[in-house]
Design a protein around this motif. Structure first.
Motif, PDB file in Angstrom:
ATOM      1  N   ASP A   1     -17.956 -17.726  -1.828  1.00  0.00           N
ATOM      2  CA  ASP A   1     -16.936 -17.958  -0.799  1.00  0.00           C
ATOM      3  C   ASP A   1     -17.566 -17.984   0.588  1.00  0.00           C
ATOM      4  O   ASP A   1     -17.258 -18.850   1.416  1.00  0.00           O
ATOM      5  N   ALA A   2     -18.453 -17.029   0.854  1.00  0.00           N
ATOM      6  CA  ALA A   2     -19.093 -16.963   2.174  1.00  0.00           C
ATOM      7  C   ALA A   2     -19.865 -18.244   2.473  1.00  0.00           C
ATOM      8  O   ALA A   2     -19.819 -18.768   3.596  1.00  0.00           O
ATOM      9  N   PHE A   3     -20.559 -18.771   1.484  1.00  0.00           N
ATOM     10  CA  PHE A   3     -21.301 -20.020   1.681  1.00  0.00           C
ATOM     11  C   PHE A   3     -20.350 -21.195   1.904  1.00  0.00           C
ATOM     12  O   PHE A   3     -20.623 -22.064   2.747  1.00  0.00           O
ATOM     13  N   ARG A   4     -19.258 -21.246   1.182  1.00  0.00           N
ATOM     14  CA  ARG A   4     -18.296 -22.345   1.366  1.00  0.00           C
ATOM     15  C   ARG A   4     -17.719 -22.322   2.769  1.00  0.00           C
ATOM     16  O   ARG A   4     -17.613 -23.361   3.430  1.00  0.00           O
ATOM     17  N   TRP A   5     -17.350 -21.144   3.230  1.00  0.00           N
ATOM     18  CA  TRP A   5     -16.748 -21.038   4.568  1.00  0.00           C
ATOM     19  C   TRP A   5     -17.760 -21.382   5.645  1.00  0.00           C
ATOM     20  O   TRP A   5     -17.422 -22.067   6.615  1.00  0.00           O
ATOM     21  N   ALA A   6     -18.985 -20.916   5.490  1.00  0.00           N
ATOM     22  CA  ALA A   6     -20.017 -21.220   6.487  1.00  0.00           C
ATOM     23  C   ALA A   6     -20.317 -22.718   6.510  1.00  0.00           C
ATOM     24  O   ALA A   6     -20.471 -23.313   7.580  1.00  0.00           O
ATOM     25  N   HIS A   7     -20.400 -23.324   5.347  1.00  0.00           N
ATOM     26  CA  HIS A   7     -20.686 -24.764   5.287  1.00  0.00           C
ATOM     27  C   HIS A   7     -19.553 -25.573   5.898  1.00  0.00           C
ATOM     28  O   HIS A   7     -19.802 -26.569   6.608  1.00  0.00           O
ATOM     29  N   LYS A   8     -18.324 -25.170   5.655  1.00  0.00           N
ATOM     30  CA  LYS A   8     -17.193 -25.885   6.238  1.00  0.00           C
ATOM     31  C   LYS A   8     -17.205 -25.778   7.759  1.00  0.00           C
ATOM     32  O   LYS A   8     -16.866 -26.739   8.471  1.00  0.00           O
ATOM     33  N   ALA A   9     -17.612 -24.622   8.282  1.00  0.00           N
ATOM     34  CA  ALA A   9     -17.629 -24.407   9.731  1.00  0.00           C
ATOM     35  C   ALA A   9     -18.745 -25.184  10.415  1.00  0.00           C
ATOM     36  O   ALA A   9     -18.600 -25.600  11.564  1.00  0.00           O
ATOM     37  N   ASP A  10     -19.872 -25.380   9.727  1.00  0.00           N
ATOM     38  CA  ASP A  10     -20.976 -26.188  10.277  1.00  0.00           C
ATOM     39  C   ASP A  10     -21.711 -26.842   9.113  1.00  0.00           C
ATOM     40  O   ASP A  10     -22.662 -26.278   8.561  1.00  0.00           O
ATOM     41  N   PRO A  11     -21.298 -28.047   8.737  1.00  0.00           N
ATOM     42  CA  PRO A  11     -21.877 -28.710   7.558  1.00  0.00           C
ATOM     43  C   PRO A  11     -23.367 -29.020   7.679  1.00  0.00           C
ATOM     44  O   PRO A  11     -24.021 -29.268   6.667  1.00  0.00           O
ATOM     45  N   HIS A  12     -23.912 -29.007   8.890  1.00  0.00           N
ATOM     46  CA  HIS A  12     -25.311 -29.388   9.074  1.00  0.00           C
ATOM     47  C   HIS A  12     -26.266 -28.194   9.124  1.00  0.00           C
ATOM     48  O   HIS A  12     -27.485 -28.385   9.076  1.00  0.00           O
ATOM     49  N   ALA A  13     -25.741 -26.990   9.228  1.00  0.00           N
ATOM     50  CA  ALA A  13     -26.620 -25.810   9.267  1.00  0.00           C
ATOM     51  C   ALA A  13     -27.170 -25.516   7.874  1.00  0.00           C
ATOM     52  O   ALA A  13     -26.478 -25.668   6.867  1.00  0.00           O
ATOM     53  N   LYS A  14     -28.424 -25.085   7.819  1.00  0.00           N
ATOM     54  CA  LYS A  14     -29.011 -24.635   6.565  1.00  0.00           C
ATOM     55  C   LYS A  14     -28.523 -23.210   6.292  1.00  0.00           C
ATOM     56  O   LYS A  14     -28.424 -22.387   7.212  1.00  0.00           O
ATOM     57  N   LEU A  15     -28.222 -22.917   5.027  1.00  0.00           N
ATOM     58  CA  LEU A  15     -27.611 -21.644   4.660  1.00  0.00           C
ATOM     59  C   LEU A  15     -28.483 -20.922   3.647  1.00  0.00           C
ATOM     60  O   LEU A  15     -28.957 -21.524   2.682  1.00  0.00           O
ATOM     61  N   PHE A  16     -28.658 -19.600   3.869  1.00  0.00           N
ATOM     62  CA  PHE A  16     -29.582 -18.829   3.036  1.00  0.00           C
ATOM     63  C   PHE A  16     -28.975 -17.498   2.597  1.00  0.00           C
ATOM     64  O   PHE A  16     -28.152 -16.910   3.289  1.00  0.00           O
ATOM     65  N   ILE A  17     -29.448 -17.031   1.439  1.00  0.00           N
ATOM     66  CA  ILE A  17     -29.350 -15.615   1.072  1.00  0.00           C
ATOM     67  C   ILE A  17     -30.628 -14.961   1.583  1.00  0.00           C
ATOM     68  O   ILE A  17     -31.729 -15.439   1.299  1.00  0.00           O
TER      69      ILE A  17
END
Length: 221
Positions: A189-205
């Motif tokens: 869920d956290a990754f989905r929300w972060a991606h929706k807020a900024d689709p171009h940012a790279k996301l990591f654990i």
């Protein structure tokens, strides 16, 4: 004055060098005058965790940070208790200061961190503990927090540590209010929300000390 301590971090993704980056025989590149110039020659990013108080108050710290590094991350300024100490009341001064300093000095930023089991604001932990915040509300709070923070810096932060230290050293899921009340799906869920807020940012654990998920006797000396 606080001693100047800058933590170094090499970003692991190193792009392949173009053919022009490999000079012919006999060519000797000019020695780098600082870490930033060296990192440009090697096509890597070199970064530091930034203490905001030192950035504001210590000219030598600020000068060294801005001269030597092309990549920065917040030490504490972007953690939940720092940016939302009261529910729905955001204090962006420290995080904004890091982002603005990076912009002026042509540094890229890694946001740290949207979700952790530590450094949570008291209103959140006490509300979960006394039952005034149930699981449904906790999920809404988490979604709103991630969405608000990522949207604020959309296009300014190249990468986010979306979740931090969610795995124990033995490989099991870390016990936290998030796992206990929301189940393991909170990570997705956290990754989905972060991606929706900024689709171009790279996301990591972001995690640590997981290299040796095996009995100690099997580890190399």
């Amino acid at each position: 004055m606080k001693p100047l301590i800058l933590a170094l971090a090499l970003v692991l993704a190193v792009p392949a060098s173009p053919a022009s980056a490999h000079p012919g025989p006999g060519h000797h590149p000019r020695p780098a005058k600082d870490l930033r110039q060296l990192s440009q020659q090697l096509h890597i990013k070199i970064g530091s965790a930034v203490d905001i108080a030192s950035l504001r108050d210590e000219p030598m710290y600020r000068k060294t940070l801005n001269r030597e590094f092309n990549h920065v991350t917040a030490e504490n300024a972007m953690k939940w208790e720092s940016v939302e100490p009261e529910r729905g009341v955001y204090t962006w001064d420290d995080a904004d200061a890091l982002v603005e300093n990076a912009r002026r000095n042509h540094q890229q930023i890694r946001g740290h961190t949207l979700l952790w089991h530590n450094q949570l604001p008291a209103w959140l932990t006490s509300g979960v503990e006394d039952g005034s915040i149930d699981a449904t509300e906790l999920r809404e709070i988490l979604r709103d927090h991630i969405t608000t923070q990522v949207r604020r810096y959309k296009g300014k932060i190249r990468a986010w540590d979306v979740v931090n230290e969610v795995v124990e050293e033995d490989g099991s899921m870390r016990q936290s209010i998030w796992l206990t009340h929301l189940g393991p799906g909170y990570i997705a869920d956290a990754f989905r929300w972060a991606h929706k807020a900024d689709p171009h940012a790279k996301l990591f654990i972001n995690d640590y000390n997981l290299e040796w998920n095996a009995p100690p006797r099997s580890r190399p000396p």
